[in-house]
Design an enzyme around this catalytic site. Structure first.
Site, PDB file in Angstrom:
ATOM      1  N   HIS A  94       0.868  -1.171   0.000  1.00  0.00           N
ATOM      2  CA  HIS A  94       0.000   0.000   0.000  1.00  0.00           C
ATOM      3  C   HIS A  94       0.907   1.223   0.000  1.00  0.00           C
ATOM      4  O   HIS A  94       1.706   1.416   0.928  1.00  0.00           O
ATOM      5  CB  HIS A  94      -0.928   0.008   1.224  1.00  0.00           C
ATOM      6  N   GLU A  97       1.600   3.424   3.026  1.00  0.00           N
ATOM      7  CA  GLU A  97       2.129   2.789   4.242  1.00  0.00           C
ATOM      8  C   GLU A  97       3.637   2.671   4.051  1.00  0.00           C
ATOM      9  O   GLU A  97       4.148   1.697   3.507  1.00  0.00           O
ATOM     10  CB  GLU A  97       1.449   1.439   4.463  1.00  0.00           C
ATOM     11  N   HIS A 228       3.416  -3.681   6.327  1.00  0.00           N
ATOM     12  CA  HIS A 228       2.329  -2.707   6.199  1.00  0.00           C
ATOM     13  C   HIS A 228       2.398  -1.685   7.336  1.00  0.00           C
ATOM     14  O   HIS A 228       3.302  -1.729   8.172  1.00  0.00           O
ATOM     15  CB  HIS A 228       0.975  -3.430   6.244  1.00  0.00           C
ATOM     16  N   GLU A 322       2.447  -5.412  10.552  1.00  0.00           N
ATOM     17  CA  GLU A 322       1.983  -4.023  10.689  1.00  0.00           C
ATOM     18  C   GLU A 322       2.957  -3.330  11.638  1.00  0.00           C
ATOM     19  O   GLU A 322       3.075  -3.710  12.806  1.00  0.00           O
ATOM     20  CB  GLU A 322       0.561  -3.993  11.246  1.00  0.00           C
TER      21      GLU A 322
END
Length: 456
Positions: A94, A97, A228, A322
């Site tokens: 993404h 990100e 991410h 993440e």
């Protein structure tokens, strides 16, 4: 694109003033976001500094024509060494990100620096592992996100590629297929076997997705993570729920080792593993988080994700990391994120050396590629690579492992697996034709013996 062409492209596009001299270890990590040109410059800087252990290549192009660059770090760049596992990190899927993108640039620089400094852990990793690092799978989205005013960088602009495709919802949805097979019977892995042409012709797949699919299917990756932002947790398969529910623990056949892999990353990240960490946002539901890890489906269902695609289309086990509550934080905070993630990034690469590994050969020591390695009680097989080499990640325990291949007799062995390192478990398979000749010889020997005994 050939390596020579890519090198010319990169070399003609960037200045060299900031690159370290060949053979010189540069320990200073510059806290900045690398735009496309700067990203190329940073990767080439690593290659110039450590040419004997690095190589830059591309797996394809983005929608707007930017190269999907990869830097490889290993003792013999550009070749698969028989018996050596392949590992990959993918960042910036993404585009908005951005922390993971910069962590992977820092990681490449760190591996080069520490190798030259004689760091035993890094030297051992480089000599025993083929490491592939793709800082940005979505360079177009990053450029769009970077161009936004500071307060706008953190949300949706740049998340998708230039065509508006969310790349982490764009992979073939193999979860739905495997869930049907669980009920009705069918293959338990390699669900896109012999389907490369159909991937290329699929109009729904973005160019970035197609490029990464071919990459996954062409190289015998064993372990991977995609990076991410937006929360702080290590997420493991399955990502998509079985029933279609928004939140439902969705265990894969390898749930035990996936939990352990996620813990291997989270445990060394002080923020991720902090049991008292507050949710990133007031209304966030992180009730599925345990010690900095979560099952994907238990958190929220993601159809068409890259993580599960790796697991169900190849031998590669992948988790999703993440790394930050803020997706595009100020660049002067990047060193803080590096300090939080450095040890985890290195430790996670080392997890590729767990479970069992070995070679599948015939009685004449010829390698058998695409042999199936099955573990009793785990409904997920892996296959051997072109040299007959295989790697099977497993949690500690006692297992029965079977190697089989068309036209060969299967063999089952028992093995006790520790936490690490991987146990060597080789297989030598007898072909059906050899067995028939062997049985024929045994019959002839028996007949000879009977003839002599009975004076025929």
């Amino acid at each position: 694109m050939t390596w020579c062409r890519l090198l010319l492209l990169v070399c003609s596009a960037v200045p060299w003033a900031r690159a370290a001299e060949p053979g010189q270890a540069e320990d200073t990590l510059v806290p900045e976001y690398h735009r496309y040109t700067e990203l190329r410059r940073a990767l080439v800087g690593v290659w110039l500094q450590c040419p004997s252990i690095s190589r830059i290549y591309t797996v394809g192009k983005s929608s707007e024509g930017r190269e999907l660059l990869v830097i490889e770090l290993t003792d013999k760049p550009g070749e698969h060494e028989a018996g050596e596992p392949e590992f990959k990190y993918v960042g910036n899927m993404h585009g908005n990100e951005a922390v993971g993108r910069e962590m992977l640039v820092f990681l490449a620089q760190y591996l080069c620096n520490e190798y030259q400094n004689g760091n035993e852990t890094i030297v051992k990793l480089i000599h025993s592992t083929r490491i592939h690092i793709m800082p940005s799978m979505n360079p177009d989205g990053f450029e769009k996100a970077y161009s936004q005013v500071d307060d706008m960088k953190d949300w949706f602009v740049g998340r998708t590629n230039a065509e508006g495709v969310d790349l982490n919802r764009n992979f073939p949805d193999l979860d739905r297929i495997i869930y049907v097979y669980e009920q009705e019977g069918g293959p338990n892995n390699h669900l896109l076997k012999n389907s490369k042409l159909s991937v290329e012709r699929n109009p729904k797949l973005a160019p970035e997705t197609k490029a990464v699919i071919h990459w996954i299917m062409d190289i015998p990756f064993v372990l991977s993570a995609n990076l991410h932002g937006g929360d702080v947790v290590a997420n493991y398969p399955y990502d998509e729920t079985r029933t279609g529910s928004s939140h439902e623990y969705s265990a894969s056949p390898d749930d035990k080792i996936f939990k352990s892999l996620a813990e291997a990353y989270a445990s060394l990240n002080p923020v991720m593993s902090n049991p008292n960490r507050q949710p990133c946002r007031k209304n966030d539901d992180d009730s599925s988080f345990i010690d900095g890890t979560t099952n994907g489906g238990a958190w929220y269902s993601v159809p068409g994700g890259m993580q599960d695609f790796n697991y169900l289309s190849s031998n590669c086990f992948e988790i999703t990391l993440e790394l930050s509550c803020t997706k595009f934080p100020p660049e002067d905070t990047l060193p803080i994120y590096w300090d939080e993630n450095r040890d985890s990034l290195i430790n996670y690469i080392g997890q590729v050396h767990r479970g069992i590994k070995g070679f599948v050969r015939d009685y004449h020591q010829n390698p058998i590629s695409n042999a199936t390695i099955s573990v009793e009680g785990i409904n997920h097989d892996i296959t051997s690579a072109k040299d007959g080499d295989y790697w099977r990640l497993l949690a500690p325990g006692n297992y029965k492992v079977t190697a089989s291949a068309p036209n060969y007799l299967a063999i089952t062995k028992k093995v006790a697996v520790p936490i690490s390192p991987a146990v060597v478990l080789d297989f030598s398979l007898e072909s059906f034709s050899e067995r028939k000749e062997e049985e024929k010889a045994e019959i002839m020997q028996w007949w000879k013996m009977m003839s002599e005994t009975l004076n025929f």
